[in-house]
Design a protein around this motif. Structure first.
Motif, PDB file in Angstrom:
ATOM      1  N   ASP A 354      12.533   1.925  -9.519  1.00  0.00           N
ATOM      2  CA  ASP A 354      12.843   2.386  -8.165  1.00  0.00           C
ATOM      3  C   ASP A 354      12.643   3.897  -8.085  1.00  0.00           C
ATOM      4  O   ASP A 354      13.399   4.605  -7.433  1.00  0.00           O
ATOM      5  CB  ASP A 354      14.285   2.002  -7.806  1.00  0.00           C
ATOM      6  CG  ASP A 354      14.557   2.105  -6.316  1.00  0.00           C
ATOM      7  OD1 ASP A 354      13.593   2.016  -5.535  1.00  0.00           O
ATOM      8  OD2 ASP A 354      15.728   2.290  -5.926  1.00  0.00           O
ATOM      9  N   ASN A 355      11.612   4.371  -8.757  1.00  0.00           N
ATOM     10  CA  ASN A 355      11.342   5.802  -8.818  1.00  0.00           C
ATOM     11  C   ASN A 355      10.609   6.247  -7.555  1.00  0.00           C
ATOM     12  O   ASN A 355       9.699   5.571  -7.073  1.00  0.00           O
ATOM     13  CB  ASN A 355      10.479   6.095 -10.054  1.00  0.00           C
ATOM     14  CG  ASN A 355      10.328   7.569 -10.323  1.00  0.00           C
ATOM     15  OD1 ASN A 355       9.705   8.274  -9.551  1.00  0.00           O
ATOM     16  ND2 ASN A 355      10.895   8.016 -11.429  1.00  0.00           N
ATOM     17  N   ALA A 356      11.013   7.401  -7.006  1.00  0.00           N
ATOM     18  CA  ALA A 356      10.400   7.890  -5.778  1.00  0.00           C
ATOM     19  C   ALA A 356       8.916   8.195  -5.948  1.00  0.00           C
ATOM     20  O   ALA A 356       8.151   8.205  -4.975  1.00  0.00           O
ATOM     21  CB  ALA A 356      11.124   9.154  -5.298  1.00  0.00           C
ATOM     22  N   ALA A 357       8.469   8.425  -7.186  1.00  0.00           N
ATOM     23  CA  ALA A 357       7.063   8.752  -7.433  1.00  0.00           C
ATOM     24  C   ALA A 357       6.236   7.543  -7.831  1.00  0.00           C
ATOM     25  O   ALA A 357       5.038   7.666  -8.101  1.00  0.00           O
ATOM     26  CB  ALA A 357       6.970   9.822  -8.525  1.00  0.00           C
ATOM     27  N   GLY A 359       4.105   4.127  -7.579  1.00  0.00           N
ATOM     28  CA  GLY A 359       3.292   3.322  -6.679  1.00  0.00           C
ATOM     29  C   GLY A 359       2.897   3.992  -5.382  1.00  0.00           C
ATOM     30  O   GLY A 359       2.684   3.311  -4.365  1.00  0.00           O
ATOM     31  N   LEU A 360       2.796   5.297  -5.382  1.00  0.00           N
ATOM     32  CA  LEU A 360       2.420   5.986  -4.143  1.00  0.00           C
ATOM     33  C   LEU A 360       0.954   5.690  -3.814  1.00  0.00           C
ATOM     34  O   LEU A 360       0.100   5.656  -4.686  1.00  0.00           O
ATOM     35  CB  LEU A 360       2.617   7.497  -4.310  1.00  0.00           C
ATOM     36  CG  LEU A 360       4.051   7.970  -4.593  1.00  0.00           C
ATOM     37  CD1 LEU A 360       4.070   9.484  -4.743  1.00  0.00           C
ATOM     38  CD2 LEU A 360       4.996   7.531  -3.483  1.00  0.00           C
ATOM     39  N   ARG A 361       0.684   5.478  -2.548  1.00  0.00           N
ATOM     40  CA  ARG A 361      -0.695   5.221  -2.114  1.00  0.00           C
ATOM     41  C   ARG A 361      -0.914   5.794  -0.717  1.00  0.00           C
ATOM     42  O   ARG A 361       0.042   6.012   0.023  1.00  0.00           O
ATOM     43  CB  ARG A 361      -0.988   3.717  -2.112  1.00  0.00           C
ATOM     44  CG  ARG A 361      -0.048   2.902  -1.273  1.00  0.00           C
ATOM     45  CD  ARG A 361      -0.387   1.412  -1.362  1.00  0.00           C
ATOM     46  NE  ARG A 361      -0.227   0.918  -2.700  1.00  0.00           N
ATOM     47  CZ  ARG A 361       0.928   0.449  -3.182  1.00  0.00           C
ATOM     48  NH1 ARG A 361       2.026   0.475  -2.437  1.00  0.00           N
ATOM     49  NH2 ARG A 361       0.992  -0.006  -4.407  1.00  0.00           N
ATOM     50  N   ARG A 362      -2.180   6.018  -0.378  1.00  0.00           N
ATOM     51  CA  ARG A 362      -2.495   6.576   0.936  1.00  0.00           C
ATOM     52  C   ARG A 362      -2.165   5.566   2.034  1.00  0.00           C
ATOM     53  O   ARG A 362      -2.321   4.357   1.853  1.00  0.00           O
ATOM     54  CB  ARG A 362      -3.973   6.937   1.019  1.00  0.00           C
ATOM     55  CG  ARG A 362      -4.370   8.105   0.131  1.00  0.00           C
ATOM     56  CD  ARG A 362      -5.818   8.466   0.344  1.00  0.00           C
ATOM     57  NE  ARG A 362      -6.719   7.350   0.019  1.00  0.00           N
ATOM     58  CZ  ARG A 362      -8.024   7.352   0.254  1.00  0.00           C
ATOM     59  NH1 ARG A 362      -8.594   8.396   0.834  1.00  0.00           N
ATOM     60  NH2 ARG A 362      -8.767   6.316  -0.081  1.00  0.00           N
ATOM     61  N   SER A 363      -1.736   6.101   3.164  1.00  0.00           N
ATOM     62  CA  SER A 363      -1.512   5.243   4.319  1.00  0.00           C
ATOM     63  C   SER A 363      -2.859   4.775   4.865  1.00  0.00           C
ATOM     64  O   SER A 363      -3.875   5.473   4.720  1.00  0.00           O
ATOM     65  CB  SER A 363      -0.760   6.003   5.401  1.00  0.00           C
ATOM     66  OG  SER A 363       0.491   6.426   4.943  1.00  0.00           O
TER      67      SER A 363
END
Length: 368
Positions: A354-357, A359-363
């Motif tokens: 549940d890390n804020a960083a 799996g980040l991906r562009r919208s």
């Protein structure tokens, strides 16, 4: 000056004499008896491990006051800030881990709490002085000093104290289940670890359990924790049977231990001492429980050092990993539902998933 006050029981003589003048000797005597009774009731309500912690902290304060020539009954702003600075710099009698002569910030905070409590209520630390509470702004400034030093230590990379207990985890519980043999000690050890883990026990709670406190039901165990540290931790925890992983089933481990133990007196210790010859003794102390958990883990080749508190932190951590409701975790372990320590254990479980960083991906195009 040692701050001592002549008393009748726990009542200063001058107060007793004033009561006698106003109400007569017989009434004064009854008032003294009532005060002493109230103090005894209060002392009995303080958990033994809490009283021991306060007593140790007060002794550190007495040592500081003697060294600095200060009266131990005056918790002024300057005295408390100086006490904190002294503890963090060189307050330990013997060097700690890494040779540090200063206390860890967490220990300094614990000792400061003991002093504040002891100044407010001498009975808590078995002191012979009149109540003289420290001003709120005085201990607030002392705590701010601890926070400041803790930040400086973190920046410099200096580590003091043992840190938070490493959490027990399911993989290593399997190691313990495999290593505990079918002897009397082996059965007790497995039942102690699995039962303690599943109700998120403190070492003192395991040590305080009697046979009458653990009852078997078709669905599992009910564990009545009557020696809890807070009002939240006095509870009846339910431990269901684990049909998916029977080797980690605490009720089954308890039943096997009970059959080997053979005790029938409900006042007998749930987890007694057992000597090298297999003789069963009385209750284990909290320190003995902590040592037993560490010994069991080491014998089972658990690669990290467990302590008695590892069982407590372990349930919160593993419960969070398995998607359990935080309210249910709090109720099972006797935490307040907004407990900072419980939330810290949960954050360990969430630090990757549940890390804020993560799996980040562009919208998608067109979205702002």
């Amino acid at each position: 000056m040692d701050g001592s006050v002549e008393k009748v029981g726990t009542v200063p003589v001058e107060i007793r004499e004033a009561w006698a003048v106003r109400h007569g000797e017989a009434a004064a005597r009854r008032l003294v008896e009532a005060e002493n009774f109230a103090d005894a009731m209060k002392a009995a309500a303080i958990p033994e491990n809490t009283a021991d912690t306060y007593s140790k902290g007060w002794k550190v304060w007495q040592r500081f006051c003697a060294e600095q020539g200060l009266p131990e009954t005056e918790g002024t702003r300057g005295a408390l800030v100086a006490f904190v600075a002294w503890m963090l710099d060189h307050g330990r009698k013997t060097p700690g881990p890494g040779g540090a002569r200063g206390y860890a910030p967490s220990s300094a905070n614990s000792h400061l709490t003991a002093v504040i409590a002891g100044l407010r209520d001498p009975a808590i630390v078995k002191g012979n002085h009149q109540p003289n509470p420290a001003p709120r702004d005085a201990h607030a400034e002392a705590r701010a000093r601890i926070e400041s030093i803790a930040t400086q230590l973190a920046k410099s990379g200096e580590r003091r104290g043992r840190g938070q207990a490493l959490a027990a985890d399911l993989d290593n519980l399997h190691r313990i289940a495999e290593a505990c043999d079918d002897t009397l000690v082996g059965r007790r050890d497995l039942a102690l670890v699995l039962t303690g883990f599943h109700f998120a026990s403190r070492a003192s709670e395991v040590a305080g359990l009697l046979l009458a406190d653990v009852t078997v039901h078709p669905q599992g165990l009910k564990v009545a924790v009557v020696t809890g540290k807070t009002r939240h931790s006095v509870r009846t925890a339910k431990i269901p049977r684990n049909l998916d992983e029977p080797e980690l089933c605490a009720p089954s481990a308890w039943e096997r231990w009970l059959a080997a133990y053979g005790a029938t007196d409900p006042r007998a210790a749930a987890f007694p001492r057992i000597d090298r010859w297999g003789h069963i003794g009385g209750s284990m102390s909290p320190d003995s429980v902590t040592a037993a958990v560490a010994r069991i883990a080491q014998r089972s080749r658990v690669p990290i050092r467990w302590t008695g508190h590892s069982l407590r932190s372990g349930l919160a951590t593993e419960g969070r990993k398995n998607g359990k409701d935080p309210i249910n975790i709090a109720d099972q372990g006797g935490w307040a539902r907004n407990s900072k320590s419980m939330l810290e254990y949960m954050r360990r479980a969430d630090e990757w998933d549940d890390n804020a960083a993560a799996g980040l991906r562009r919208s998608p195009k067109g979205n702002s």
